[in-house]
Design a protein around this motif. Structure first.
Motif, PDB file in Angstrom:
ATOM      1  N   MET A  19       0.851  -1.158   0.000  1.00 55.71           N
ATOM      2  CA  MET A  19       0.000   0.000   0.000  1.00 55.71           C
ATOM      3  C   MET A  19       0.904   1.231   0.000  1.00 55.71           C
ATOM      4  O   MET A  19       1.914   1.274   0.696  1.00 55.71           O
ATOM      5  CB  MET A  19      -0.893  -0.010   1.236  1.00 55.71           C
ATOM      6  N   TRP A  20       0.526   2.226  -0.818  1.00 55.92           N
ATOM      7  CA  TRP A  20       1.317   3.444  -0.976  1.00 55.92           C
ATOM      8  C   TRP A  20       0.584   4.644  -0.388  1.00 55.92           C
ATOM      9  O   TRP A  20      -0.631   4.744  -0.491  1.00 55.92           O
ATOM     10  CB  TRP A  20       1.597   3.687  -2.451  1.00 55.92           C
ATOM     11  N   PHE A  21       1.357   5.570   0.174  1.00 58.79           N
ATOM     12  CA  PHE A  21       0.818   6.789   0.772  1.00 58.79           C
ATOM     13  C   PHE A  21       1.630   7.976   0.289  1.00 58.79           C
ATOM     14  O   PHE A  21       2.863   7.953   0.369  1.00 58.79           O
ATOM     15  CB  PHE A  21       0.898   6.731   2.303  1.00 58.79           C
ATOM     16  N   GLY A  22       0.956   9.017  -0.203  1.00 60.27           N
ATOM     17  CA  GLY A  22       1.614  10.265  -0.571  1.00 60.27           C
ATOM     18  C   GLY A  22       1.436  11.262   0.552  1.00 60.27           C
ATOM     19  O   GLY A  22       0.441  11.219   1.278  1.00 60.27           O
ATOM     20  N   THR A  23       2.383  12.164   0.686  1.00 58.00           N
ATOM     21  CA  THR A  23       2.321  13.155   1.755  1.00 58.00           C
ATOM     22  C   THR A  23       2.491  14.560   1.184  1.00 58.00           C
ATOM     23  O   THR A  23       3.013  14.723   0.081  1.00 58.00           O
ATOM     24  CB  THR A  23       3.423  12.912   2.802  1.00 58.00           C
ATOM     25  N   PRO A  24       2.070  15.580   1.944  1.00 61.62           N
ATOM     26  CA  PRO A  24       2.227  16.946   1.451  1.00 61.62           C
ATOM     27  C   PRO A  24       3.676  17.440   1.461  1.00 61.62           C
ATOM     28  O   PRO A  24       3.994  18.381   0.768  1.00 61.62           O
ATOM     29  CB  PRO A  24       1.365  17.790   2.374  1.00 61.62           C
ATOM     30  N   ASP A  25       4.543  16.815   2.222  1.00 57.81           N
ATOM     31  CA  ASP A  25       5.943  17.260   2.214  1.00 57.81           C
ATOM     32  C   ASP A  25       6.938  16.179   2.631  1.00 57.81           C
ATOM     33  O   ASP A  25       8.114  16.464   2.808  1.00 57.81           O
ATOM     34  CB  ASP A  25       6.132  18.498   3.080  1.00 57.81           C
ATOM     35  N   GLY A  26       6.486  14.932   2.722  1.00 53.67           N
ATOM     36  CA  GLY A  26       7.375  13.851   3.142  1.00 53.67           C
ATOM     37  C   GLY A  26       7.564  12.766   2.106  1.00 53.67           C
ATOM     38  O   GLY A  26       7.917  11.635   2.450  1.00 53.67           O
ATOM     39  N   GLY A  27       7.315  13.068   0.820  1.00 48.73           N
ATOM     40  CA  GLY A  27       7.509  12.082  -0.231  1.00 48.73           C
ATOM     41  C   GLY A  27       6.410  11.037  -0.258  1.00 48.73           C
ATOM     42  O   GLY A  27       5.257  11.313   0.063  1.00 48.73           O
ATOM     43  N   VAL A  28       6.780   9.800  -0.639  1.00 50.27           N
ATOM     44  CA  VAL A  28       5.836   8.687  -0.673  1.00 50.27           C
ATOM     45  C   VAL A  28       6.355   7.562   0.199  1.00 50.27           C
ATOM     46  O   VAL A  28       7.568   7.354   0.313  1.00 50.27           O
ATOM     47  CB  VAL A  28       5.583   8.158  -2.106  1.00 50.27           C
ATOM     48  N   SER A  29       5.427   6.856   0.818  1.00 53.54           N
ATOM     49  CA  SER A  29       5.798   5.718   1.659  1.00 53.54           C
ATOM     50  C   SER A  29       5.041   4.482   1.212  1.00 53.54           C
ATOM     51  O   SER A  29       3.867   4.562   0.845  1.00 53.54           O
ATOM     52  CB  SER A  29       5.479   6.003   3.128  1.00 53.54           C
ATOM     53  N   MET A  30       5.734   3.358   1.236  1.00 56.34           N
ATOM     54  CA  MET A  30       5.130   2.075   0.913  1.00 56.34           C
ATOM     55  C   MET A  30       5.098   1.239   2.191  1.00 56.34           C
ATOM     56  O   MET A  30       6.101   1.136   2.904  1.00 56.34           O
ATOM     57  CB  MET A  30       5.951   1.339  -0.146  1.00 56.34           C
ATOM     58  N   PHE A  31       3.936   0.664   2.464  1.00 59.39           N
ATOM     59  CA  PHE A  31       3.799  -0.236   3.607  1.00 59.39           C
ATOM     60  C   PHE A  31       3.666  -1.652   3.064  1.00 59.39           C
ATOM     61  O   PHE A  31       2.763  -1.944   2.281  1.00 59.39           O
ATOM     62  CB  PHE A  31       2.581   0.138   4.448  1.00 59.39           C
ATOM     63  N   ASP A  32       4.580  -2.542   3.436  1.00 56.25           N
ATOM     64  CA  ASP A  32       4.589  -3.912   2.909  1.00 56.25           C
ATOM     65  C   ASP A  32       3.901  -4.910   3.831  1.00 56.25           C
ATOM     66  O   ASP A  32       3.986  -6.116   3.625  1.00 56.25           O
ATOM     67  CB  ASP A  32       6.010  -4.361   2.595  1.00 56.25           C
ATOM     68  N   GLY A  33       3.215  -4.425   4.857  1.00 57.10           N
ATOM     69  CA  GLY A  33       2.544  -5.293   5.815  1.00 57.10           C
ATOM     70  C   GLY A  33       3.313  -5.412   7.112  1.00 57.10           C
ATOM     71  O   GLY A  33       2.758  -5.828   8.129  1.00 57.10           O
ATOM     72  N   GLU A  34       4.584  -5.036   7.074  1.00 61.18           N
ATOM     73  CA  GLU A  34       5.412  -5.090   8.282  1.00 61.18           C
ATOM     74  C   GLU A  34       6.120  -3.780   8.570  1.00 61.18           C
ATOM     75  O   GLU A  34       6.264  -3.384   9.716  1.00 61.18           O
ATOM     76  CB  GLU A  34       6.448  -6.208   8.148  1.00 61.18           C
ATOM     77  N   ARG A  35       6.585  -3.115   7.512  1.00 61.36           N
ATOM     78  CA  ARG A  35       7.323  -1.875   7.737  1.00 61.36           C
ATOM     79  C   ARG A  35       7.074  -0.893   6.597  1.00 61.36           C
ATOM     80  O   ARG A  35       6.645  -1.271   5.514  1.00 61.36           O
ATOM     81  CB  ARG A  35       8.803  -2.140   7.899  1.00 61.36           C
ATOM     82  N   PHE A  36       7.386   0.375   6.843  1.00 66.14           N
ATOM     83  CA  PHE A  36       7.275   1.439   5.857  1.00 66.14           C
ATOM     84  C   PHE A  36       8.631   1.692   5.215  1.00 66.14           C
ATOM     85  O   PHE A  36       9.657   1.689   5.893  1.00 66.14           O
ATOM     86  CB  PHE A  36       6.800   2.745   6.506  1.00 66.14           C
ATOM     87  N   THR A  37       8.621   1.931   3.912  1.00 64.88           N
ATOM     88  CA  THR A  37       9.790   2.405   3.189  1.00 64.88           C
ATOM     89  C   THR A  37       9.392   3.723   2.559  1.00 64.88           C
ATOM     90  O   THR A  37       8.373   3.804   1.864  1.00 64.88           O
ATOM     91  CB  THR A  37      10.222   1.416   2.092  1.00 64.88           C
ATOM     92  N   THR A  38      10.173   4.769   2.798  1.00 62.74           N
ATOM     93  CA  THR A  38       9.850   6.102   2.306  1.00 62.74           C
ATOM     94  C   THR A  38      10.833   6.512   1.222  1.00 62.74           C
ATOM     95  O   THR A  38      12.036   6.276   1.335  1.00 62.74           O
ATOM     96  CB  THR A  38       9.873   7.121   3.463  1.00 62.74           C
ATOM     97  N   TYR A  39      10.306   7.134   0.166  1.00 61.40           N
ATOM     98  CA  TYR A  39      11.110   7.656  -0.934  1.00 61.40           C
ATOM     99  C   TYR A  39      10.889   9.163  -1.004  1.00 61.40           C
ATOM    100  O   TYR A  39       9.751   9.634  -0.953  1.00 61.40           O
ATOM    101  CB  TYR A  39      10.701   7.024  -2.267  1.00 61.40           C
ATOM    102  N   MET A  40      11.987   9.892  -1.138  1.00 59.69           N
ATOM    103  CA  MET A  40      11.932  11.349  -1.202  1.00 59.69           C
ATOM    104  C   MET A  40      12.812  11.831  -2.358  1.00 59.69           C
ATOM    105  O   MET A  40      13.342  11.021  -3.116  1.00 59.69           O
ATOM    106  CB  MET A  40      12.355  11.936   0.139  1.00 59.69           C
ATOM    107  N   THR A  41      12.962  13.150  -2.468  1.00 59.29           N
ATOM    108  CA  THR A  41      13.770  13.694  -3.561  1.00 59.29           C
ATOM    109  C   THR A  41      15.197  13.150  -3.531  1.00 59.29           C
ATOM    110  O   THR A  41      15.799  12.947  -4.581  1.00 59.29           O
ATOM    111  CB  THR A  41      13.802  15.233  -3.530  1.00 59.29           C
ATOM    112  N   ALA A  42      15.726  12.873  -2.364  1.00 59.07           N
ATOM    113  CA  ALA A  42      17.080  12.301  -2.271  1.00 59.07           C
ATOM    114  C   ALA A  42      17.156  10.920  -2.927  1.00 59.07           C
ATOM    115  O   ALA A  42      18.245  10.479  -3.318  1.00 59.07           O
ATOM    116  CB  ALA A  42      17.510  12.209  -0.807  1.00 59.07           C
ATOM    117  N   ASP A  43      15.995  10.262  -3.086  1.00 60.48           N
ATOM    118  CA  ASP A  43      15.927   8.944  -3.727  1.00 60.48           C
ATOM    119  C   ASP A  43      15.547   9.036  -5.203  1.00 60.48           C
ATOM    120  O   ASP A  43      15.363   8.008  -5.853  1.00 60.48           O
ATOM    121  CB  ASP A  43      14.901   8.068  -3.001  1.00 60.48           C
ATOM    122  N   GLY A  44      15.377  10.255  -5.711  1.00 57.63           N
ATOM    123  CA  GLY A  44      15.048  10.450  -7.118  1.00 57.63           C
ATOM    124  C   GLY A  44      13.626  10.874  -7.394  1.00 57.63           C
ATOM    125  O   GLY A  44      13.277  11.169  -8.547  1.00 57.63           O
TER     126      GLY A  44
END
Length: 158
Positions: free
Chosen positions: A1-26
């Motif tokens: 499941m993916w979540f967009g934020t107003p200033d924190g990039g996007v986060s993916m929840f895989d059922g156990e943990r969140f992985t966040t991607y931001m401008t530093a990740d491309g």
């Protein structure tokens, strides 16, 4: 499941943990306004504030140990502008981007074309007849009311 934020990039929840991607990740911008999964399962991210255009996530499965990365499309690549409020894929596989203040861009792998310069924003839906409807706070626009002109946009003032 993916979540967009107003200033924190996007986060993916895989059922156990969140992985966040931001401008530093491309990612083009940390101000995500919309997330869209096309029919091939590719994720597209649109940005409203700070105008990042549209980012496409590549290699979400991290095949062969390669991390995912983003490809970004902007006005320099043919988008009408860099503020994208909504994304939808039509029956032919074209992606449509609703821009904050300037109109609609239609994208397919071979071309990026500006369809209309109507000030559409906020939302795009497709009805059962294949017509695309674009809404703003003042107008309602529709493509394909006349079957011979599928890319003509008709505007209705509300």
């Amino acid at each position: 499941m993916w979540f967009g934020t107003p200033d924190g990039g996007v986060s993916m929840f895989d059922g156990e943990r969140f992985t966040t991607y931001m401008t530093a990740d491309g990612l083009a911008s940390n101000h995500v306004s919309t997330i869209y999964a096309d029919r091939q399962g590719t994720l597209w991210f649109g940005f409203e504030w700070a105008g990042g255009g549209v980012s496409r996530l590549v290699n979400t499965g991290q095949s062969e140990g390669h991390p995912p990365y983003f490809i970004t499309y902007t006005a320099d690549d043919g988008l009408l502008d860099n503020m994208v409020y909504d994304i939808i894929q039509d029956e032919e596989g074209h992606l449509w981007f609703a821009h904050l203040n300037s109109g609609i861009t239609c994208y397919d792998p071979d071309t990026v074309q500006v369809i209309a310069r109507e000030p559409v924003t906020h939302t795009i839906i497709q009805d059962r007849d294949g017509r695309l409807w674009f809404g703003s706070s003042n107008d309602l626009c529709c493509t394909g009311l006349d079957a011979s002109e599928t890319h003509r946009v008709q505007t209705f003032n509300t």
